[in-house]
Design an enzyme around this catalytic site. Structure first.
Site, PDB file in Angstrom:
ATOM      1  N   SER A  35       0.828  -1.206   0.000  1.00 40.66           N
ATOM      2  CA  SER A  35       0.000   0.000   0.000  1.00 40.66           C
ATOM      3  C   SER A  35       0.862   1.256   0.000  1.00 40.66           C
ATOM      4  O   SER A  35       0.427   2.308  -0.470  1.00 40.66           O
ATOM      5  CB  SER A  35      -0.936   0.015   1.211  1.00 40.66           C
ATOM      6  OG  SER A  35      -0.192   0.078   2.417  1.00 40.66           O
ATOM      7  N   SER A 126      11.309   4.807  16.504  1.00 42.51           N
ATOM      8  CA  SER A 126      11.699   6.084  15.917  1.00 42.51           C
ATOM      9  C   SER A 126      12.092   7.074  16.997  1.00 42.51           C
ATOM     10  O   SER A 126      11.615   7.003  18.142  1.00 42.51           O
ATOM     11  CB  SER A 126      10.514   6.636  15.118  1.00 42.51           C
ATOM     12  OG  SER A 126      10.681   7.991  14.806  1.00 42.51           O
ATOM     13  N   THR A 128      11.005   9.855  17.097  1.00 43.88           N
ATOM     14  CA  THR A 128       9.815  10.656  17.391  1.00 43.88           C
ATOM     15  C   THR A 128       9.231  10.324  18.761  1.00 43.88           C
ATOM     16  O   THR A 128       8.437  11.105  19.292  1.00 43.88           O
ATOM     17  CB  THR A 128       8.723  10.443  16.318  1.00 43.88           C
ATOM     18  OG1 THR A 128       8.415   9.050  16.232  1.00 43.88           O
ATOM     19  CG2 THR A 128       9.190  10.942  14.959  1.00 43.88           C
ATOM     20  N   TYR A 151       1.785  10.000  14.208  1.00 47.25           N
ATOM     21  CA  TYR A 151       2.786   8.979  13.864  1.00 47.25           C
ATOM     22  C   TYR A 151       3.693   8.696  15.049  1.00 47.25           C
ATOM     23  O   TYR A 151       3.913   7.539  15.425  1.00 47.25           O
ATOM     24  CB  TYR A 151       3.619   9.433  12.659  1.00 47.25           C
ATOM     25  CG  TYR A 151       4.880   8.618  12.491  1.00 47.25           C
ATOM     26  CD1 TYR A 151       4.824   7.307  12.021  1.00 47.25           C
ATOM     27  CD2 TYR A 151       6.127   9.140  12.833  1.00 47.25           C
ATOM     28  CE1 TYR A 151       5.977   6.541  11.900  1.00 47.25           C
ATOM     29  CE2 TYR A 151       7.285   8.388  12.707  1.00 47.25           C
ATOM     30  CZ  TYR A 151       7.211   7.092  12.249  1.00 47.25           C
ATOM     31  OH  TYR A 151       8.349   6.335  12.134  1.00 47.25           O
ATOM     32  N   LYS A 155       4.313   5.180  17.641  1.00 42.35           N
ATOM     33  CA  LYS A 155       5.572   4.547  18.033  1.00 42.35           C
ATOM     34  C   LYS A 155       5.690   4.475  19.553  1.00 42.35           C
ATOM     35  O   LYS A 155       6.156   3.471  20.099  1.00 42.35           O
ATOM     36  CB  LYS A 155       6.756   5.292  17.424  1.00 42.35           C
ATOM     37  CG  LYS A 155       6.842   5.181  15.910  1.00 42.35           C
ATOM     38  CD  LYS A 155       6.936   3.726  15.447  1.00 42.35           C
ATOM     39  CE  LYS A 155       7.090   3.608  13.948  1.00 42.35           C
ATOM     40  NZ  LYS A 155       7.130   2.201  13.479  1.00 42.35           N
ATOM     41  N   PHE A 179      16.852   7.354  13.633  1.00 43.72           N
ATOM     42  CA  PHE A 179      16.728   8.774  13.411  1.00 43.72           C
ATOM     43  C   PHE A 179      16.315   9.010  11.949  1.00 43.72           C
ATOM     44  O   PHE A 179      15.170   8.731  11.621  1.00 43.72           O
ATOM     45  CB  PHE A 179      18.007   9.479  13.898  1.00 43.72           C
ATOM     46  CG  PHE A 179      18.015   9.536  15.422  1.00 43.72           C
ATOM     47  CD1 PHE A 179      17.872  10.742  16.084  1.00 43.72           C
ATOM     48  CD2 PHE A 179      18.068   8.382  16.192  1.00 43.72           C
ATOM     49  CE1 PHE A 179      17.804  10.801  17.478  1.00 43.72           C
ATOM     50  CE2 PHE A 179      17.999   8.408  17.569  1.00 43.72           C
ATOM     51  CZ  PHE A 179      17.873   9.629  18.216  1.00 43.72           C
ATOM     52  N   GLY A 298       3.851  19.237  13.445  1.00 43.03           N
ATOM     53  CA  GLY A 298       4.356  17.919  13.805  1.00 43.03           C
ATOM     54  C   GLY A 298       5.860  17.795  13.814  1.00 43.03           C
ATOM     55  O   GLY A 298       6.395  16.788  14.279  1.00 43.03           O
ATOM     56  N   ASP A 299       6.570  18.802  13.292  1.00 49.50           N
ATOM     57  CA  ASP A 299       8.028  18.716  13.227  1.00 49.50           C
ATOM     58  C   ASP A 299       8.670  19.065  14.572  1.00 49.50           C
ATOM     59  O   ASP A 299       8.317  20.074  15.202  1.00 49.50           O
ATOM     60  CB  ASP A 299       8.584  19.654  12.148  1.00 49.50           C
ATOM     61  CG  ASP A 299       8.475  19.077  10.752  1.00 49.50           C
ATOM     62  OD1 ASP A 299       8.321  17.852  10.642  1.00 49.50           O
ATOM     63  OD2 ASP A 299       8.553  19.852   9.785  1.00 49.50           O
TER      64      ASP A 299
END
Length: 351
Positions: A35, A126, A128, A151, A155, A179, A298-299
């Site tokens: 996908s 991640s 994140t 996202y 995680k 990273f 989101g950054d």
């Protein structure tokens, strides 16, 4: 040879990890519903390892179909779980889709690992999970802040689901927090293949340089960094891939001191977005067409790894620098241009 199931094996890191696993003596099968990937990448894998990898085109959110993979392949010794949606911006726009896909697929894989007594589990996590940390340099023990995106939240939740699940069974797990993987295999037979407009920096750079994207946006110029753009720890995908082989061998060799261990995978060096652009322009000789713009939701501002634990315990040493990262990524993009029928899904996704 120990049989390893790699989920999301047609993806960027998954395909490179399959190569590394096979080259280090493992028997590998793949599960990927394509996908967000292209099964054709396994043709490139085959050119490198001279072996065809079987892919089960299965949606891992469907339990019965996932279960059937394990039924057909008794004796799986390890699972490396990559399969997930990974675009930060898209997760902000479609959070429920990310929670549904990333968590339900993980839960089904863990159910099967328990049912079929798979002893070793490596999870694609991640950086994140750290959110916006108080320090730019993070260790595995750095306190986690709220995730900056759905996202990242998947995680964080995924790690907790694994920890709680393996308390009551015999599965041993490693959580690899990477990273920013970039670059391509030195053979240039496999590389990053985003479907549609890329969400990550380096494919956005290379696609802009080749002309697929007319103008690239740099998101944010007012961060508290060297030049106002975000800082990230970029690492060559082959270095990341090899860490998964080392992680499996670590578990197989009973070197783990607990049933769930965590490792950061980064170079320990942070580069700003503008520094990465400069590195690309240097190795490619191409002047990039980009504009400076506002921040992207989101950054995270700045983050890079303390990787001493992975070096000490896994024996992992990343050896490929920023110039090699940019050079192999560019050569991969040039290969795609020279044979646009190689991966028609990517071309179609850009139209």
């Amino acid at each position: 040879m120990d049989k390893i199931l790699v989920t999301g094996g047609c993806g960027f890191i998954g395909s490179h990890t399959i190569v590394d696993l096979v080259q280090n003596g493992f028997d590998v099968i793949c599960a990927d519903n394509n996908s967000r990937s292209n099964e054709g990448i396994l043709n490139g894998v085959e050119k490198i390892i001279n072996k065809r990898i079987k892919n089960y085109k299965v949606d891992l959110c469907i339990y019965d179909d996932t279960y059937a993979i394990f039924q057909e392949n008794p004796g799986i010794k390890g699972i490396i779980h990559f399969a997930a949606y990974k675009a930060v911006g898209e997760s902000v726009e479609k959070p429920l889709m990310y929670f549904d896909n990333n968590l339900n697929s993980l839960i089904n894989i863990l159910k099967c690992a328990e049912e079929f007594n798979v002893p070793h589990f490596v999870f694609s996590s991640s950086c994140t999970v750290y959110g916006n940390p108080d320090s730019m340099i993070v260790t595995e023990d750095t306190p986690q802040k709220p995730a900056e995106s759905p996202y990242g939240a998947t995680k964080q939740m995924g790690e907790q689901i694994i920890r709680d699940t393996i308390k009551s069974n015999s599965v041993n797990a490693i959580l690899l927090r990477y990273f920013n993987p970039v670059g391509a295999h030195p053979s240039i037979n496999i590389g990053e293949l985003p479907i549609g407009k890329p969400a990550n920096l380096v494919p956005a750079i290379t696609q802009t340089a080749i002309g697929k994207i007319p103008l690239m946006n740099v998101f944010g110029t007012d961060y508290d960094t060297r030049d106002g753009s975000c800082v990230r720890d970029y690492i060559h995908v082959c270095d990341i891939a090899h860490a998964h082989t080392l992680a499996l061998n670590y578990l197989i060799g009973n070197k783990n001191t607990s049933n769930c261990e965590v490792f950061n995978l980064g170079t320990g060096n942070g580069y700003t977005v503008l520094e990465v652009i400069a590195a690309f322009e240097k190795v490619s000789g191409v002047q990039l067409n980009y504009k400076l713009g506002p921040r992207r939701p989101g950054d995270v501002v700045a983050i890079y790894a303390n990787n001493s634990k992975a070096k000490t315990d896994l024996g992992w040493v990343p050896g490929l620098g920023i110039d090699v990262m940019m050079d192999t990524a560019w050569k991969w993009e040039l290969k795609l241009k020279n044979d646009e029928n190689l991966f028609t899904t990517q071309i179609a996704g850009l139209n």
